[in-house]
Structures are given as structure tokens and as C-alpha cells.
Design a protein around this motif. Structure first.
Motif, short mmCIF file in Angstrom:
data_model
loop_
_atom_site.label_atom_id
_atom_site.label_comp_id
_atom_site.label_asym_id
_atom_site.label_seq_id
_atom_site.Cartn_x
_atom_site.Cartn_y
_atom_site.Cartn_z
N HIS A 172 0.97 -1.21 -0.02
CA HIS A 172 -0.03 -0.03 0.06
C HIS A 172 0.86 1.25 0.08
CE1 HIS A 172 -3.97 -1.60 0.45
NE2 HIS A 172 -3.62 -2.61 1.33
N PRO A 173 0.93 2.24 -1.05
CA PRO A 173 1.59 3.22 -1.13
C PRO A 173 1.37 4.16 0.00
CG PRO A 173 0.48 2.86 -3.29
CD PRO A 173 -0.15 1.88 -2.04
N ALA A 174 0.22 4.33 0.82
CA ALA A 174 0.08 5.07 2.16
C ALA A 174 1.16 4.52 3.07
CB ALA A 174 -1.35 5.26 2.40
N ASN A 175 1.16 3.42 3.35
CA ASN A 175 2.06 2.67 4.41
C ASN A 175 3.59 3.14 3.93
OD1 ASN A 175 -0.25 1.78 5.56
ND2 ASN A 175 -0.10 -0.24 4.44
N VAL A 176 3.92 2.67 2.81
CA VAL A 176 5.35 2.97 2.41
C VAL A 176 5.87 4.46 2.52
CG1 VAL A 176 6.86 3.11 0.29
CG2 VAL A 176 5.39 1.12 0.53
N GLU A 177 4.78 5.31 2.21
CA GLU A 177 4.91 6.80 2.58
C GLU A 177 5.13 6.99 4.14
OE1 GLU A 177 2.03 8.61 0.44
OE2 GLU A 177 2.47 7.94 -1.50
N ALA A 178 4.44 6.52 4.76
CA ALA A 178 4.45 6.75 6.23
C ALA A 178 5.78 6.22 6.77
CB ALA A 178 3.08 5.98 7.02
N ALA A 179 6.29 5.02 6.37
CA ALA A 179 7.65 4.57 6.85
C ALA A 179 8.56 5.56 6.44
CB ALA A 179 7.78 3.10 6.29
N ARG A 180 8.73 5.74 5.17
CA ARG A 180 9.82 6.85 4.55
C ARG A 180 9.56 8.31 5.34
NH1 ARG A 180 8.58 5.59 -1.67
NH2 ARG A 180 9.87 3.91 -1.83
#
Length: 206
Positions: A172-180
Motif C-alpha cells: 500500500h503506497p500510504a504505508n510506504v510513505e508513512a514509513a519513509r
């Protein structure tokens, strides 16, 4: 050495909700349009009742009641879908093979998954390869869920690892962005081959 943090649904374990609904409720999900509409109403982008179930703030009775209200389905139809989910979560062979290669290369494995407590227990009891993971966090057990920053912070503190030494893999892009945003390197997962290629570019695998 890197610390690899894996999402579970659609990364390590199969998760195809549209196919699940069409298989369990063919009378309701009988073509692409009806299937997509049912998926939207049932899961609500993992908000609504299913989101609360993932988060561990409701149990099965409240889940079924909430999904009946959201979808207009009968309670027995909702229960049939809920009961079919454990079998849907079958291991994805190529990802399991990738986990083995990462482990053999000396990297530590962790997981961070939005998963209700009953499904978390089912996975732990059903799949021996989960012993390859040093530790993990299921949303239903901590009443936090991705992409909230708090669950990433909780996971890092629990694992005892710094953000800069981790790589997070999620579909999920939103989860990847949150991690970054928290300083964690992240890979947007589409399949094991793509993820492995990106990890090789990052120097994780030779």
C-alpha cells in the motif's frame, strides 16, 4: 546487515478480496461491477467495521453487525465471508523463498501487519516459517494500525532497531510513505521478483 520489516497481506500471504467475495457470494458478486461495489462496501478501504476489527477494538459479533449495516447483506452471508478469510491467507511461495534467502544472507526479519487478533493467531499456528521472523507486530494486538506513525514507532521500539537500519516492504503506497516519513527505507511491493530486484539494487542481496 539490514532489518527487513514485511507486511503480510498481499506480500507474504495471498489477499485477493474481490476473488474471495466472488467465490463465497457468487449470487452477490456475479460480475466485475457488482464485485467491485461489494468489495467497496464490505471493506471500505479497510475503514469501517473491518478497520475496527483490524485494529482490535471490536470482536466478531460487532464485526458482523457492522458489516450487515454497511453492506445490506444477511448476517449468514457476512459470516460466510469472515469464515473464509483464514483459508484465503495462503502463503505466497515466491515471497517465502525470498524470506529464506534474506535469512540465509544474515538479515533479520520482522513483520508489521494490519491483522485482527483471530487471524494473527491462525497464521502463527499454521505456518512454521513464521519462526524465521525475530519478532512482529499485529495491529489487532496493539490497537494501532498502518499508516498511523504510532504503529511504526511502536514496532521500532519493540524490535530495538533504528529506523535507518530498516527496510519496510508493503503493497500500500500510504504505508510506504508513512514509513519513509519516519526515516525507514521502504519498497512498494508488487511481487517477490520486483521486491528482490529492488533489494539487490539497495545492496541487501548480492
Amino acid at each position: 546487515m539490514k532489518h527487513l520489516i514485511f507486511d503480510f497481506g498481499a506480500v507474504v500471504f495471498q489477499w485477493q478480496p474481490a476473488a474471495l467475495l466472488a467465490r463465497v457470494l457468487p449470487q452477490r458478486a456475479h460480475d466485475e461491477a457488482s464485485t467491485q461495489a461489494l468489495q467497496r462496501d464490505f471493506f471500505q478501504g479497510y475503514g469501517g467495521a473491518w478497520g475496527r476489527y483490524d485494529r482490535g477494538t471490536i470482536e466478531r459479533p460487532e464485526l458482523i453487525e457492522g458489516l450487515v449495516a454497511q453492506t445490506g447483506l444477511h448476517a449468514d452471508e457476512v459470516a460466510a465471508v469472515v469464515d473464509a478469510v483464514p483459508a484465503e491467507l495462503a502463503p505466497i511461495g515466491p515471497t517465502v523463498e525470498l524470506l529464506g534467502r534474506l535469512r540465509d544472507a544474515g538479515h533479520r526479519l520482522f513483520y508489521l501487519s494490519n491483522m485482527p487478533r483471530p487471524l494473527a493467531t491462525h497464521l502463527e499456528q499454521s505456518h512454521h516459517f513464521l519462526s524465521w521472523f525475530d519478532d512482529g507486530v499485529f495491529s489487532g494486538r496493539v490497537q494501532l494500525s498502518k499508516p498511523e506513525p504510532a504503529i511504526f514507532v511502536h514496532a521500532l521500539e519493540r524490535f530495538g532497531v533504528p529506523a535507518g537500519d530498516c527496510i519496510f516492504l508493503d503493497d500500500h503506497p500510504a504505508n510506504v510513505e508513512a514509513a519513509r516519513a519516519l526515516g525507514i527505507d521502504a519498497v512498494l511491493f508488487s511481487d517477490a521478483a520486483q521486491a528482490e530486484a529492488e533489494l539487490r539494487e539497495m545492496g541487501v542481496l548480492a
